[in-house]
Design an enzyme around this catalytic site. Structure first.
Site, short mmCIF file in Angstrom:
data_model
loop_
_atom_site.label_atom_id
_atom_site.label_comp_id
_atom_site.label_asym_id
_atom_site.label_seq_id
_atom_site.Cartn_x
_atom_site.Cartn_y
_atom_site.Cartn_z
N LYS A 13 14.28 46.48 -7.73
CA LYS A 13 13.63 47.76 -7.44
C LYS A 13 13.61 48.08 -5.95
O LYS A 13 13.87 49.22 -5.56
CB LYS A 13 12.18 47.76 -7.98
CG LYS A 13 12.07 47.74 -9.48
CD LYS A 13 10.65 48.01 -9.93
CE LYS A 13 9.66 46.99 -9.42
NZ LYS A 13 9.98 45.61 -9.86
N ARG A 88 1.22 51.16 -12.20
CA ARG A 88 1.51 49.89 -12.87
C ARG A 88 1.02 49.85 -14.32
O ARG A 88 1.36 48.94 -15.06
CB ARG A 88 0.88 48.72 -12.11
CG ARG A 88 1.53 48.44 -10.77
CD ARG A 88 0.95 47.19 -10.13
NE ARG A 88 1.53 46.90 -8.85
CZ ARG A 88 2.66 46.23 -8.66
NH1 ARG A 88 3.32 45.79 -9.71
NH2 ARG A 88 3.11 46.00 -7.45
N ARG A 127 16.90 31.18 -6.21
CA ARG A 127 16.68 31.42 -4.78
C ARG A 127 16.19 30.15 -4.08
O ARG A 127 15.38 29.41 -4.63
CB ARG A 127 15.65 32.54 -4.58
CG ARG A 127 16.14 33.88 -5.10
CD ARG A 127 15.32 35.05 -4.61
NE ARG A 127 13.92 34.99 -4.99
CZ ARG A 127 13.11 36.06 -5.01
NH1 ARG A 127 13.59 37.25 -4.67
NH2 ARG A 127 11.85 35.95 -5.36
N ARG A 160 10.52 28.10 -3.57
CA ARG A 160 9.13 28.52 -3.50
C ARG A 160 8.48 28.41 -4.87
O ARG A 160 9.15 28.55 -5.90
CB ARG A 160 9.03 29.96 -2.99
CG ARG A 160 9.43 30.14 -1.57
CD ARG A 160 9.44 31.57 -1.10
NE ARG A 160 8.90 32.54 -2.07
CZ ARG A 160 8.83 33.85 -1.82
NH1 ARG A 160 9.26 34.34 -0.68
NH2 ARG A 160 8.34 34.67 -2.72
N ARG A 171 5.21 35.76 -15.01
CA ARG A 171 5.22 37.09 -14.39
C ARG A 171 5.86 38.11 -15.32
O ARG A 171 5.42 39.26 -15.41
CB ARG A 171 5.99 37.04 -13.07
CG ARG A 171 5.26 36.31 -11.95
CD ARG A 171 6.15 36.08 -10.75
NE ARG A 171 6.56 37.34 -10.13
CZ ARG A 171 7.56 37.43 -9.27
NH1 ARG A 171 8.26 36.36 -8.94
NH2 ARG A 171 7.86 38.61 -8.74
#
Length: 217
Positions: A13, A88, A127, A160, A171
Site C-alpha cells: 500500500k 480501518r 525480510r 524482526r 496480523r
C-alpha cells in the site's frame, strides 16, 4: 479525485499510494503521517495523542478522526486526496462519509489491493534487517551477497519480531476481522474496485491506474 486505498499488511500500500498520488497530483494522506505531523508540531491534538501513546494506550477514534478532518480541510486536499490507513473499520468509514458530505463531496473510488495470505507471508517473513545501518534485505527478492551479512556495511542481519511468520499470520487475522466488513461496506456503496497486487511493482501500479480510469465516478 478522492481515493481510499485498502489492503492487508504486505500488499504494498505505501509504495502504490505514493505512485498513484503522484500520478494524480493529489496528496497522499496516511494516519501515520498525520500523527507524526501533529506530535512534532505540538498541536493540541498531537499533545492529546502523545499522551495516549506515551502510556502505551491506543489513540481513540475521535482523536484520529479529528486529525483526519483537519488534514482534509487543508488547501492541498481540496481537489482530491489519497487516504492510506484510514478508514480501518466500518464506523470510521461512516464517519468519513459524513465528514465528506459536510464538505459537499464524497469518495470517488476505493481501491482494494488483493494478495493472498501465503504471498504476504512470503514477502514479510523473508525480510532481514541490518542491526548496524538498518537497511532491509529479502532472502528471495533482494538477498545480500553473503547470507546474514549486510552488503552495505557488513553488519549482522536479523529477522524482526513483527516479520516472524506467526506474527504475520496474526496480523492477517486481525486485518480480516476488521476489514472484511469495510470491504463489504464499500462494495455495497458501488465504489470498490479490486486490484491484483501480485507481480512487479510497476505492473501493479499500471493495474491500479487502469482501475482509476474506468471508475464510474
Amino acid at each position: 479525485m478522492r481515493v481510499v486505498l485498502v489492503g492487508p499488511p504486505g500488499a504494498g500500500k505505501g509504495t502504490q499510494a505514493q505512485f498513484i498520488a503522484s500520478h494524480l497530483s493529489i496528496p497522499k494522506i496516511s494516519t501515520g503521517d498525520i500523527f507524526r505531523a501533529n506530535v512534532s508540531g505540538g498541536t493540541e491534538l498531537g499533545k492529546l495523542a502523545k499522551g495516549y501513546m506515551d502510556r502505551g494506550d491506543l489513540v481513540p477514534d475521535e482523536v484520529t478522526v479529528a486529525m483526519v478532518r483537519d488534514r482534509l480541510s487543508e488547501e492541498d486536499a481540496q481537489q482530491g486526496f489519497l487516504l492510506d490507513g484510514f478508514p480501518r473499520n466500518v464506523p470510521q468509514a461512516q464517519i468519513l462519509q459524513k465528514m465528506l458530505a459536510e464538505f459537499g463531496t464524497g469518495l470517488d473510488i476505493v481501491l482494494e489491493l488483493v494478495v493472498d495470505d501465503e504471498e504476504v507471508v512470503r514477502r514479510l517473513a523473508g525480510r532481514r534487517t541490518c542491526r548496524q545501518c538498518g537497511k532491509v534485505w529479502h532472502v528471495d527478492f533482494d538477498p545480500p551477497s553473503v547470507a546474514g551479512v549486510c552488503d552495505a556495511c557488513g553488519g549482522e542481519l536479523f529477522q524482526r519480531d513483527d516479520d516472524r511468520e506467526e506474527t504475520i499470520r496474526r496480523r492477517l487475522e486481525v486485518y480480516q476481522e476488521q476489514t472484511s466488513p469495510l470491504i463489504n461496506f464499500y462494495s455495497d456503496e458501488g465504489i470498490l474496485v479490486r486490484v491484483d497486487a501480485t507481480g512487479p511493482v510497476d505492473e501493479i501500479t499500471r493495474r491500479a491506474l487502469a482501475a482509476l480510469r474506468t471508475s464510474p465516478n
